[in-house]
Design a protein around this motif. Sequence first.
Motif, mmCIF file in Angstrom:
data_model
loop_
_atom_site.group_PDB
_atom_site.id
_atom_site.type_symbol
_atom_site.label_atom_id
_atom_site.label_comp_id
_atom_site.label_asym_id
_atom_site.label_seq_id
_atom_site.Cartn_x
_atom_site.Cartn_y
_atom_site.Cartn_z
ATOM 1 N N GLY A 59 0.801 -1.218 0.000
ATOM 2 C CA GLY A 59 0.000 0.000 0.000
ATOM 3 C C GLY A 59 0.828 1.260 0.000
ATOM 4 O O GLY A 59 0.295 2.354 0.216
ATOM 5 N N GLN A 60 2.130 1.123 -0.270
ATOM 6 C CA GLN A 60 3.026 2.275 -0.269
ATOM 7 C C GLN A 60 3.925 2.243 -1.498
ATOM 8 O O GLN A 60 4.215 1.184 -2.055
ATOM 9 N N ALA A 61 4.381 3.423 -1.894
ATOM 10 C CA ALA A 61 5.325 3.537 -2.999
ATOM 11 C C ALA A 61 6.122 4.820 -2.854
ATOM 12 O O ALA A 61 5.708 5.765 -2.170
ATOM 13 N N VAL A 62 7.261 4.836 -3.495
ATOM 14 C CA VAL A 62 8.154 5.986 -3.551
ATOM 15 C C VAL A 62 8.176 6.493 -4.983
ATOM 16 O O VAL A 62 8.203 5.694 -5.925
ATOM 17 N N LEU A 63 8.171 7.809 -5.172
ATOM 18 C CA LEU A 63 8.376 8.388 -6.492
ATOM 19 C C LEU A 63 9.835 8.802 -6.627
ATOM 20 O O LEU A 63 10.371 9.471 -5.743
ATOM 21 N N VAL A 64 10.448 8.416 -7.723
ATOM 22 C CA VAL A 64 11.816 8.838 -8.013
ATOM 23 C C VAL A 64 11.788 9.720 -9.250
ATOM 24 O O VAL A 64 11.295 9.316 -10.304
ATOM 25 N N ASP A 65 12.304 10.928 -9.115
ATOM 26 C CA ASP A 65 12.315 11.934 -10.176
ATOM 27 C C ASP A 65 10.899 12.230 -10.690
ATOM 28 O O ASP A 65 10.504 11.792 -11.778
ATOM 29 N N PRO A 66 10.117 12.983 -9.909
ATOM 30 C CA PRO A 66 8.746 13.283 -10.348
ATOM 31 C C PRO A 66 8.688 14.051 -11.654
ATOM 32 O O PRO A 66 7.689 13.989 -12.365
ATOM 33 N N HIS A 155 24.426 14.945 -8.079
ATOM 34 C CA HIS A 155 23.760 13.808 -8.705
ATOM 35 C C HIS A 155 23.896 12.540 -7.861
ATOM 36 O O HIS A 155 24.974 12.209 -7.375
ATOM 37 N N LEU A 156 22.771 11.841 -7.712
ATOM 38 C CA LEU A 156 22.706 10.557 -7.033
ATOM 39 C C LEU A 156 22.081 9.519 -7.955
ATOM 40 O O LEU A 156 21.349 9.858 -8.889
ATOM 41 N N ALA A 157 22.373 8.255 -7.675
ATOM 42 C CA ALA A 157 21.649 7.141 -8.273
ATOM 43 C C ALA A 157 21.066 6.318 -7.132
ATOM 44 O O ALA A 157 21.495 6.433 -5.982
ATOM 45 N N PHE A 158 20.092 5.484 -7.464
ATOM 46 C CA PHE A 158 19.427 4.671 -6.449
ATOM 47 C C PHE A 158 19.423 3.210 -6.888
ATOM 48 O O PHE A 158 18.877 2.878 -7.942
ATOM 49 N N ARG A 159 20.052 2.371 -6.062
ATOM 50 C CA ARG A 159 20.136 0.939 -6.377
ATOM 51 C C ARG A 159 18.999 0.206 -5.673
ATOM 52 O O ARG A 159 18.800 0.359 -4.467
ATOM 53 N N VAL A 165 19.583 -0.176 -11.199
ATOM 54 C CA VAL A 165 19.993 1.134 -10.694
ATOM 55 C C VAL A 165 19.241 2.215 -11.456
ATOM 56 O O VAL A 165 19.256 2.244 -12.691
ATOM 57 N N LEU A 166 18.568 3.085 -10.703
ATOM 58 C CA LEU A 166 17.927 4.257 -11.288
ATOM 59 C C LEU A 166 18.993 5.331 -11.391
ATOM 60 O O LEU A 166 19.443 5.875 -10.380
ATOM 61 N N VAL A 167 19.423 5.637 -12.625
ATOM 62 C CA VAL A 167 20.640 6.408 -12.838
ATOM 63 C C VAL A 167 20.407 7.873 -13.187
ATOM 64 O O VAL A 167 21.364 8.617 -13.414
ATOM 65 N N SER A 202 21.940 -5.032 -12.669
ATOM 66 C CA SER A 202 21.164 -5.933 -13.528
ATOM 67 C C SER A 202 20.473 -5.174 -14.641
ATOM 68 O O SER A 202 20.140 -5.743 -15.687
ATOM 69 N N ALA A 203 20.231 -3.884 -14.424
ATOM 70 C CA ALA A 203 19.582 -3.025 -15.417
ATOM 71 C C ALA A 203 19.865 -1.582 -15.050
ATOM 72 O O ALA A 203 20.181 -1.268 -13.890
ATOM 73 N N LEU A 204 19.782 -0.718 -16.054
ATOM 74 C CA LEU A 204 19.886 0.723 -15.833
ATOM 75 C C LEU A 204 18.544 1.340 -16.205
ATOM 76 O O LEU A 204 18.100 1.230 -17.353
ATOM 77 N N TYR A 205 17.904 1.959 -15.232
ATOM 78 C CA TYR A 205 16.656 2.675 -15.469
ATOM 79 C C TYR A 205 16.997 4.157 -15.542
ATOM 80 O O TYR A 205 17.334 4.787 -14.542
ATOM 81 N N CYS A 206 16.943 4.682 -16.753
ATOM 82 C CA CYS A 206 17.505 5.993 -17.057
ATOM 83 C C CYS A 206 16.493 7.116 -16.839
ATOM 84 O O CYS A 206 15.284 6.903 -16.873
ATOM 85 N N GLY A 207 17.012 8.329 -16.666
ATOM 86 C CA GLY A 207 16.150 9.491 -16.524
ATOM 87 C C GLY A 207 15.459 9.866 -17.819
ATOM 88 O O GLY A 207 14.376 10.468 -17.796
ATOM 89 N N HIS A 208 16.053 9.493 -18.942
ATOM 90 C CA HIS A 208 15.478 9.763 -20.265
ATOM 91 C C HIS A 208 15.798 8.586 -21.170
ATOM 92 O O HIS A 208 16.885 8.021 -21.117
ATOM 93 N N GLY A 209 14.851 8.245 -22.020
ATOM 94 C CA GLY A 209 15.067 7.140 -22.939
ATOM 95 C C GLY A 209 14.697 5.805 -22.324
ATOM 96 O O GLY A 209 14.336 5.714 -21.152
#
Length: 294
Positions: A59-66, A155-159, A165-167, A202-209
Motif C-alpha cells: 500500500g506504499q510507494a516511492v516516487l523517483v524523479d517526479p 547527482h545521485l543514483a538509487f540501487r 539502478v535508477l541512474v 542488472s539493469a539501468l533505469y535511465c532518466g530519459h530514454g
Amino acid sequence: MPDVTAPVDPRTGWALPAPGRMTPTVQLEPQVTRVLAPNPSSMTLDGTNTYVVGEPGTGQAVLVDPGPDDAAHLTAVEAALAARGAECVAVLVTHNHGDHAEAALPWGARFGARVAAASPAVAGPDGRVLEPGERLALAGTTIDVVATPGHTRDHLAFRLESGAVLVGDHVLGRGTSVVTHPEGDVLAYLESLRRVHDLGPSALYCGHGPELTEDAGAVLEFYLAHRAYREQQLLEALAHGPATVDELVATVYAAYPRDVWPAAAQSTRATLDKLRAEGRIEGRVDGAEPVRLA
C-alpha cells in the motif's frame, strides 16, 4: 573531424523502442513502474522518466524523479499509484535539474510525502538531505543511495533490491549524457561511471530514454570509452594548432545537427577543463580565447 576510431555503442543491436515510441506507463519489474512525462525535447529525449517504486501489497510507494509539475503527468502518476493500490510515502530526486525536480516539492506537499535529495534546495526546508552510502527502508523495500556526481555536483543514483539502478541523467537510454561546464565535472563523472559499473547492475533505469536491461555493464564501458574518444578527438584537433571552443565543436561535431552544438560546447569545455587539470592543455576554457596543447 580528427581521425580517431569511435567506440561501438552496444545498444545499436538491441531491440529498443524507436524515438517517440516508448510506452507511456509500463511495469518494469514487480517493484517498479515507469511513467513517461510529456516533456520530450532534444535534451530530454522522449521525456522524463518518473519511477514508482515499492513492494506490491504494502500500500506504499516511492516516487523517483517526479519530473515537471505537469497536470497530465500528475494524472498518469496517480493512476500508476492507484494501479498498485499504493500511496506515495516519499519523493526521491537524482539531481537538481528542473526536468527531474520541478514537481518534487509541490507533489510532496500534495501527497504528504517527504522529499529527499542531495541538494537542500531540492529537498526543501522539511525534506531530507541524502548522503552517499545510505540505505533507505521505504515502501517495503530497501534503496541504496549511490553518489554519481559529474553531470551535476549533487547527482545521485538509487540501487534497488533487484540490482537495477535508477541512474537519472548519469546514463541515458539513447546517446550519451552531457557534462556541462562549470556545473559538471568530467573527472567526477568518470569515477561515477566506474562506481556504478562496480555495482554490477542488472539493469539501468535511465532518466530519459528506454530502460537498459540487456547488458548494463557494456553500456557503462561504452560510456567510458566514449569519453576517452572525445578527449582524443580534441587532442588531435589541437595538434594542428590552438583553437577556440567553438572551432573545436565545429570540427569534432561537424556531422551533428547544429542545434546540439551549444550542449556540445558545454561538454567540450568540461572535457578541456579535465585536460587542463591534467596539464595536457593550456588556456582558459570558459572564454572565447584559443586553447593549446601544453
